[in-house]
Every structure is written in structure tokens, then in C-alpha cells.
Enzyme design. Sequence first.
Site, PDB file in Angstrom:
ATOM      1  CG  HIS A  52      -0.392   0.326   2.511  1.00  0.00           C
ATOM      2  ND1 HIS A  52      -0.038  -0.639   3.425  1.00  0.00           N
ATOM      3  CD2 HIS A  52      -0.092   1.506   3.097  1.00  0.00           C
ATOM      4  CE1 HIS A  52       0.446  -0.058   4.518  1.00  0.00           C
ATOM      5  NE2 HIS A  52       0.421   1.242   4.348  1.00  0.00           N
TER       6      HIS A  52
ATOM      7  CG  ASP B  76      -0.040  -3.986   2.645  1.00  0.00           C
ATOM      8  OD1 ASP B  76       0.129  -3.522   1.498  1.00  0.00           O
ATOM      9  OD2 ASP B  76      -0.123  -3.258   3.655  1.00  0.00           O
TER      10      ASP B  76
ATOM     11  CB  SER C 243       3.353   1.828   5.965  1.00  0.00           C
ATOM     12  OG  SER C 243       2.101   1.353   6.327  1.00  0.00           O
TER      13      SER C 243
END
Length: 518
Positions: free
Chosen positions: A147, A177, A251
Site C-alpha cells: 500500500h 500487503d 508502513s
Amino acid sequence: MLGTFFQFVRQIRQPALAMLTATAVALPALSTSSAARGPDTISDVAEKVIDAVVNISTSQKVETRNSPLPQLPNDPQLDELFRDFFNRRGQGDPQNNDPQLDELFRDFFNRRGQGDPQNRERGPRRVNSLGSGFIIDPSGIVVTNNHVISEADEITVILNDGARLKAEIIGRDQKTDMALLRVKPDKPLKAVKFGDSEKLRLGEWVIAIGNPFSLGGSVTAGIVSARNRDINSGPYDNYIQTDAAINRGNSGGPLFNLDGEVVGVNTAIISPSGGSIGIGFAVPSKTAMPVIDQLKQFGETRRGWLGVRIQQVTDEIAESLKVAPPRGALVAGVDDKGPAKPAGIEPGDVIVKFDGKDIKEMRDLPRVVADTPVGKQVPVVVIRKGKEDTKTVTLGRLEDGEKVAAADPKDNGTGEKPVVKKTLGLELANISDDLRRRYKIKDTVKGVVITGVDANSAAADKRLSPGDVIVEIAQEAVASTGDLQAKIDKLKKDGRKSALLLVAGADGELRFVALSLQ
């Protein structure tokens, strides 16, 4: 517009579950934690690995809608206030340098200066975002979250010393992911290795390093709060939960153990405000490593495929199928073209072991199957009518994935219901051409049609609806309402607490539903 611009977290579900990619925004005051700083070795680990942690800068071109700015008064004092803001930023005022904020206010001034605060033509503009990653190969292989880079036109990897390298995508996987990037450095880079996330213990110290709120390499520490956490983000959820401070921009960054090994990839947080409240999630290395290896080798994932639809084995279903203790994954349907069918796996089977690995609950099966090599022959232990049996399956390659059987409500239909029997909170009728047309039931579906459901019954709680067809009860086919009632009476006489129904939707998709007989 200003309200959405300053919002940090993209809400995923309640409670707020947010991916951690940071866009450049004005920073709020950050509170400091009074928690203990942890063992002395944290500083040694951070010093050893921080050069392998990178910032991921992405940029994409987005179309700007011709929407009007908010109506603001033509106030010279307001103009002067914003003009002073720009002058101070231009003179190096130590504020948060934010190009998007500059652009917003500059556009505000342009529109006011041109006397057209409404629909002025605006072309596409570039939007930047920042995340984290880490180097696993000195030649320039970088791991991050999918993402972080999924919508990017350009990707830049920023090393700890400030060097910027253009990156290309090797491969990515939406289900876990994960993404793998390649850069071309002038010299070998500092790299880190994966550790074994299976060895993590609750309460063990871990270290997160990343790029929170675009601040650059930041080190936080905490403990492992939980393992095998399911946050409903995908079919292979198996997250490490930690209270190490993880924020937007972390992230794709690594979660280290005290040996300096990567045991997780920071991916998501739960937060009502966008900042860390001590609930962060990382993809465990056990899940990430096979995916990264396949992305590196093939540029894509190649997962095993069994070809079944599955359901959770509830206490009621377990009692009906004589599965004690409740465990495994209930087979609700078998793909006609999948590997399970020629192996002899049938709807109603409960898979309790796959390739020597225990299946404790439904969500274990997709992960175990996905990690098994395509083409491998594996033993599958099933419970059928209370007895264990072993089937041998040659795995195919995943196409649509293991589908969890869903019980979606359907329209109630209209017109008079030809009720023949009422039982278990259901109104039932023998199947007919008229009912097939009314509920659009396929010709291949056989059984007894549900024409009504008592709103206060267990059947309504289990989301049974008019148009559903009861195909089997207690793993025996039913041909009529009388046949169904006779089987229910026998189950009650035998002292059974629940009846296991095999129910088909109008499209023929099957699922199991257990209804109490009490």
C-alpha cells in the site's frame, strides 16, 4: 477542503484501522511516553541496523476537480495574515516545511488575486507520500508494504545518509500487503536478515524503525503484545501486535528483535486520532519471507490451491458432525475444477489436518495451503460423519483463493407463499416451477424451499432467507417437506441438540447452518 486536508488517518473500519503511509501534512504536537525505555541493548541494535532502514518517497499525478474554494470574506487583514505566513516560510522560519500546504495557500491567493474564487480550470498535480522500508540484499533489494507504493508513478528510496535512489518494482502481493523494490547503488548497501517470528514470546522486547510523520529514521521500542492477530484485512491475517510506537509513515518498516533480526514488517495501527495509542500490527517474518522469496524469483506469488469453500466450525456444527473438540475448517463447497474434488473431499467434510499441520480453526487452512508448493501431493485428514479419513491431494495453483462461505441476505420476494410446513422458525414448501421462477432458483438445485422466516427465530439470526433451499439435513438429502420434518423428529428423538442443514442459495452456492432443536 481544509478539514479533509488536515486529517491524518484514512478510516478503514471501526475501531479505526489505518494503513501507515504518511502524506506530508502539518504536524501536531507529539506527546512523549513515560514508559520504561527497555533494555540497554536497544541502542546497540539500533546503531547496528539503522543504515539498512530506508524512507520510501512516492509521487503520483492526480486530476484536480474544478470544485470551488470555500467562500471567504474579502478581508485585507486575512490576506495580510497569510502573506506574513509565506514571508516567514521563505525566510527559513523553523516551521514544518510542507509543499502541499504551500500549494494550497498559493492556490488560495491566486484565485483571490484573479477575482475568481469559484470554478477556475485546474490541471493535474502531483501528490507525494512517504513510507518506510528496509534493505535485505546489499545489491539493492528493498522490502516495503504494497500500500506504500501501490498508486505511485515514481518511487524513490532515501538512504539513512540522505542519498536518493530511483526504485523499480520487482513484484508485489496485495493479500499480504508486501512489495519488493530494486535500486542500483554505486556501492554495496547495509542489509539486514530475517529472524524467526515463531520464536517470539509475549512480552518480548522489539524495536520499530521507520519514518513516522516524515521525520526520518526514528527508533521506538516496546513489547510483543499478541501473536496470530486477525484484523480482518485479508485471507492470511496473522499479525504480530506490539505496543512499540508506530505511526503514519512507519508502513513497510522493520520490526526487530534484540538480535537485530527482522521479525515483522510494520503495516497497520488502530487509532482514533492517527497517532500511536500502543496498538500496532506487523506482518510476521514467517508470513513475509515466502512471499518475498517468490516475488524475488518470479515477480509474483505462486500459492497452493485446494479448491474448496470453507466455513468456521461452530459449537453447534461440531455437535452435529460429531467433531470433538470443535476444530478444523468445514468444507461448504468443492470447486468442480479444483484439486479437492478428484481427491474425494466432499461438502460436509471437516479438514482437521493438512500436510501434517493441525488445522485448529478455519483461518488456519488458507495460510497453510498457500504456503505449500504447487504440485505437491499432500495428505489431508478429514472428519466425515464422525470418523477420520485421509485423502491425498495434488495441489493446484491459487487462482481465486480459498473462499470463505458467506451467508448474504436475499430479497424476501413477493406474493403469496405456498406454505406446506412450519418448523424451526421456517416456512417451507416443496420445490416447484413457480417457486423456481419466483426466487430464480437454478434447475440443478434440489431440496425444500424456504418461503418465510420468523424474524424472532434462530433461523433469522443465521441469515436464512426466503429463496434459500435446504438440500440436506444431518448430511442426508431431503426431497420434500414431509421428509425434512421426519428427519427433524428423528434427531429430537435421538437426543440431538441441533440440526445441521446444507443450504443452497438461488445460484447453487452451498453453506452449512446449524439450528437448535431445543
